[in-house]
Design a protein around this motif. Structure first.
Motif, PDB file in Angstrom:
ATOM      1  N   SER A  97      62.861  21.079  57.999  1.00 55.04           N
ATOM      2  CA  SER A  97      63.818  21.256  56.911  1.00 55.04           C
ATOM      3  C   SER A  97      63.179  20.849  55.588  1.00 55.04           C
ATOM      4  N   VAL A  98      64.002  20.803  54.542  1.00 55.19           N
ATOM      5  CA  VAL A  98      63.473  20.631  53.189  1.00 55.19           C
ATOM      6  C   VAL A  98      62.761  19.306  52.981  1.00 55.19           C
ATOM      7  N   ASP A  99      62.925  18.337  53.896  1.00 52.47           N
ATOM      8  CA  ASP A  99      62.254  17.059  53.660  1.00 52.47           C
ATOM      9  C   ASP A  99      60.736  17.158  53.811  1.00 52.47           C
ATOM     10  N   LEU A 100      60.225  18.374  54.149  1.00 50.46           N
ATOM     11  CA  LEU A 100      58.781  18.593  54.106  1.00 50.46           C
ATOM     12  C   LEU A 100      58.260  18.454  52.681  1.00 50.46           C
ATOM     13  N   PHE A 101      59.125  18.753  51.727  1.00 50.84           N
ATOM     14  CA  PHE A 101      58.710  18.769  50.332  1.00 50.84           C
ATOM     15  C   PHE A 101      59.344  17.596  49.589  1.00 50.84           C
ATOM     16  N   ALA A 102      58.636  17.126  48.561  1.00 54.70           N
ATOM     17  CA  ALA A 102      59.135  16.022  47.756  1.00 54.70           C
ATOM     18  C   ALA A 102      59.147  16.438  46.292  1.00 54.70           C
ATOM     19  N   VAL A 103      60.001  15.794  45.520  1.00 53.49           N
ATOM     20  CA  VAL A 103      60.087  16.088  44.088  1.00 53.49           C
ATOM     21  C   VAL A 103      58.744  15.773  43.442  1.00 53.49           C
ATOM     22  N   GLY A 104      58.282  16.677  42.569  1.00 57.12           N
ATOM     23  CA  GLY A 104      57.023  16.475  41.871  1.00 57.12           C
ATOM     24  C   GLY A 104      55.867  17.255  42.463  1.00 57.12           C
ATOM     25  N   GLU A 105      56.018  17.749  43.701  1.00 55.72           N
ATOM     26  CA  GLU A 105      54.956  18.551  44.311  1.00 55.72           C
ATOM     27  C   GLU A 105      54.939  19.948  43.721  1.00 55.72           C
ATOM     28  N   ASN A 106      53.814  20.630  43.898  1.00 54.78           N
ATOM     29  CA  ASN A 106      53.724  22.019  43.466  1.00 54.78           C
ATOM     30  C   ASN A 106      53.779  22.926  44.691  1.00 54.78           C
ATOM     31  N   VAL A 107      54.524  24.028  44.553  1.00 54.48           N
ATOM     32  CA  VAL A 107      54.652  24.975  45.657  1.00 54.48           C
ATOM     33  C   VAL A 107      54.431  26.397  45.155  1.00 54.48           C
ATOM     34  N   ASP A 108      54.075  27.272  46.082  1.00 56.43           N
ATOM     35  CA  ASP A 108      54.061  28.712  45.830  1.00 56.43           C
ATOM     36  C   ASP A 108      55.309  29.286  46.496  1.00 56.43           C
ATOM     37  N   VAL A 109      55.955  30.227  45.833  1.00 58.40           N
ATOM     38  CA  VAL A 109      57.127  30.868  46.412  1.00 58.40           C
ATOM     39  C   VAL A 109      56.852  32.364  46.521  1.00 58.40           C
ATOM     40  N   ASP A 167      60.051  45.968  44.306  1.00 64.37           N
ATOM     41  CA  ASP A 167      60.180  45.918  45.753  1.00 64.37           C
ATOM     42  C   ASP A 167      58.831  45.614  46.399  1.00 64.37           C
ATOM     43  N   ASP A 168      58.032  44.787  45.719  1.00 59.06           N
ATOM     44  CA  ASP A 168      56.730  44.391  46.230  1.00 59.06           C
ATOM     45  C   ASP A 168      56.788  42.929  46.640  1.00 59.06           C
ATOM     46  N   ARG A 169      55.857  42.540  47.481  1.00 60.18           N
ATOM     47  CA  ARG A 169      55.700  41.131  47.795  1.00 60.18           C
ATOM     48  C   ARG A 169      55.011  40.463  46.608  1.00 60.18           C
ATOM     49  N   VAL A 170      55.659  39.457  46.046  1.00 60.90           N
ATOM     50  CA  VAL A 170      55.145  38.780  44.855  1.00 60.90           C
ATOM     51  C   VAL A 170      55.111  37.282  45.133  1.00 60.90           C
ATOM     52  N   THR A 171      54.039  36.637  44.712  1.00 59.53           N
ATOM     53  CA  THR A 171      53.931  35.183  44.856  1.00 59.53           C
ATOM     54  C   THR A 171      54.024  34.534  43.483  1.00 59.53           C
ATOM     55  N   ALA A 172      54.955  33.628  43.331  1.00 55.33           N
ATOM     56  CA  ALA A 172      55.023  32.813  42.114  1.00 55.33           C
ATOM     57  C   ALA A 172      54.269  31.525  42.419  1.00 55.33           C
ATOM     58  N   GLN A 173      53.152  31.314  41.718  1.00 56.19           N
ATOM     59  CA  GLN A 173      52.277  30.209  42.071  1.00 56.19           C
ATOM     60  C   GLN A 173      52.597  28.952  41.282  1.00 56.19           C
ATOM     61  N   LYS A 174      52.370  27.842  41.911  1.00 52.37           N
ATOM     62  CA  LYS A 174      52.387  26.530  41.292  1.00 52.37           C
ATOM     63  C   LYS A 174      53.691  26.259  40.546  1.00 52.37           C
ATOM     64  N   LEU A 175      54.772  26.275  41.272  1.00 52.54           N
ATOM     65  CA  LEU A 175      56.072  25.903  40.707  1.00 52.54           C
ATOM     66  C   LEU A 175      56.346  24.459  41.123  1.00 52.54           C
ATOM     67  N   LYS A 176      56.817  23.693  40.191  1.00 51.27           N
ATOM     68  CA  LYS A 176      57.057  22.273  40.465  1.00 51.27           C
ATOM     69  C   LYS A 176      58.409  22.095  41.154  1.00 51.27           C
ATOM     70  N   VAL A 177      58.423  21.292  42.199  1.00 50.41           N
ATOM     71  CA  VAL A 177      59.687  20.970  42.880  1.00 50.41           C
ATOM     72  C   VAL A 177      60.405  19.925  42.035  1.00 50.41           C
TER      73      VAL A 177
END
Lengths: 209, 116
Positions: A97-109, A167-177
């Motif tokens: 679940s979401v507890d894999l991630f913590a506030v302040g980390e960077n993620v790709d979506v 309608d393409d697969r798009v990655t938004a890189q380095k978004l801050k949690v």
């Protein structure tokens, strides 16, 4: 370690940080996801984790899919996605679940962008279009010339032309949690995320830290 | 879906009363300078309020020195706003007080509403 989740984009809003500054956030309802398969270098030739997300009815799935899920006693899920992980540290049948991630980390979506249909070159590639004046009457948003003359005598492959957009697969890189709500399974990232509200997105650790 | 959004949004700032266009208000804003925090007052007339849920704003216009108009937009949910005091309500007949921008001096006065 596995750092990936499947979720649903809820929408955008703004929240305030500790200084009172408004920050734009996209809210994603992520997980809980089931570990449906762990692939290893010995068995499959590479290591990854397959996650399942989104409850559905068993009659909506093919029997093969049901059998695949039943192996690990996972309830019927709508979406299966694979995450490349070197050392997963999870077992088949586990829940993440979401507890894999913590506030302040960077993620790709990763998401599927909104479809725009058959779009012209101005919208699709930001071409400037033709002149609006000086006697020009029919080419305001035209793509202009496609290629040269007798040499090469053809249009190069991959030239930017009008066509289907979005309608393409798009990655938004380095978004801050900026927000993790374990109780409601919500995760908030700063900025926009590809796709429409309700769209399925994958969240994983940022490649560029 | 919207319930999930509401769960993470900040509640409305309780120190902001109901504002109407034309109200003379004093907005107390928290300003951070390095480590110190102080309150800055912004006094003026409410030009308009834009209500859109969590992102609702209101805009205050004041005439600074040399007759230069200053307009500032505040977020209704912002925790940076210490409080808002309505000093006087005025009789207005429109929702957006843009005409005040073209008026100066006595022409920019509004009639006070007493039974507000």
């Amino acid at each position: 370690m596995l750092k990936g989740l499947i979720g649903k984009k809820i929408g955008m809003t703004q929240i305030f940080d500790e200084n009172g500054a408004a920050i734009p956030v996209t809210i994603i309802e992520a997980g809980p996801c089931y570990v449906t398969q762990v692939r290893t270098a010995e068995k499959e030739g590479y290591s990854s984790v397959q996650l399942g997300y989104g409850a559905t009815k068993p009659q909506r799935l093919a029997s093969g899919e049901l059998g695949h899920l039943k192996k690990n006693n996972v309830p019927p899920v709508r979406v299966l996605r694979e995450f490349r992980v070197k050392d997963p540290q999870v077992n088949e049948g586990d829940t993440v679940s979401v507890d894999l991630f913590a506030v302040g980390e960077n993620v790709d979506v990763v998401g599927t962008s909104k479809g725009k249909g058959f779009a012209g070159a101005v919208k699709r590639y930001h071409f400037r279009g033709g002149p609006k004046t000086h006697g020009q009457s029919d080419r305001q948003r035209g793509p202009g010339s496609n290629s040269s003359t007798t040499t090469p005598g053809r249009v190069y492959k991959g030239s930017r032309r009008p066509g289907h957009m979005g309608d393409d697969r798009v990655t938004a890189q380095k978004l801050k949690v900026v927000l993790v709500d374990a109780e409601r399974h919500l995760i908030g990232v700063r900025g926009a995320v590809p796709g429409s509200r309700g769209g399925i997105v994958m969240i994983r650790e940022a490649r560029k830290q | 879906m919207t319930d999930l959004m509401k769960a993470v949004q900040a509640p409305a700032n309780e120190n902001i009363p109901a504002l109407r266009p034309g109200d003379a208000v004093s907005v107390h804003v928290k300003i951070k300078e390095g480590t110190r925090e102080r309150i800055q007052e912004f006094k003026g007339t409410v030009l308009y309020t834009a209500k859109s849920g969590n992102n609702a704003t209101f805009t205050v216009r004041r005439v600074a020195s040399n007759g230069i108009g200053v307009e500032r937009t505040f977020l209704l949910h912002s925790p940076r706003i210490e409080k808002v005091v309505v000093e006087r309500s005025n009789v207005v007949r429109r929702a957006r007080m843009y005409f005040l921008r073209n008026r100066t001096g006595k022409g920019a006065r509004l009639k006070q509403k007493f039974n507000a």
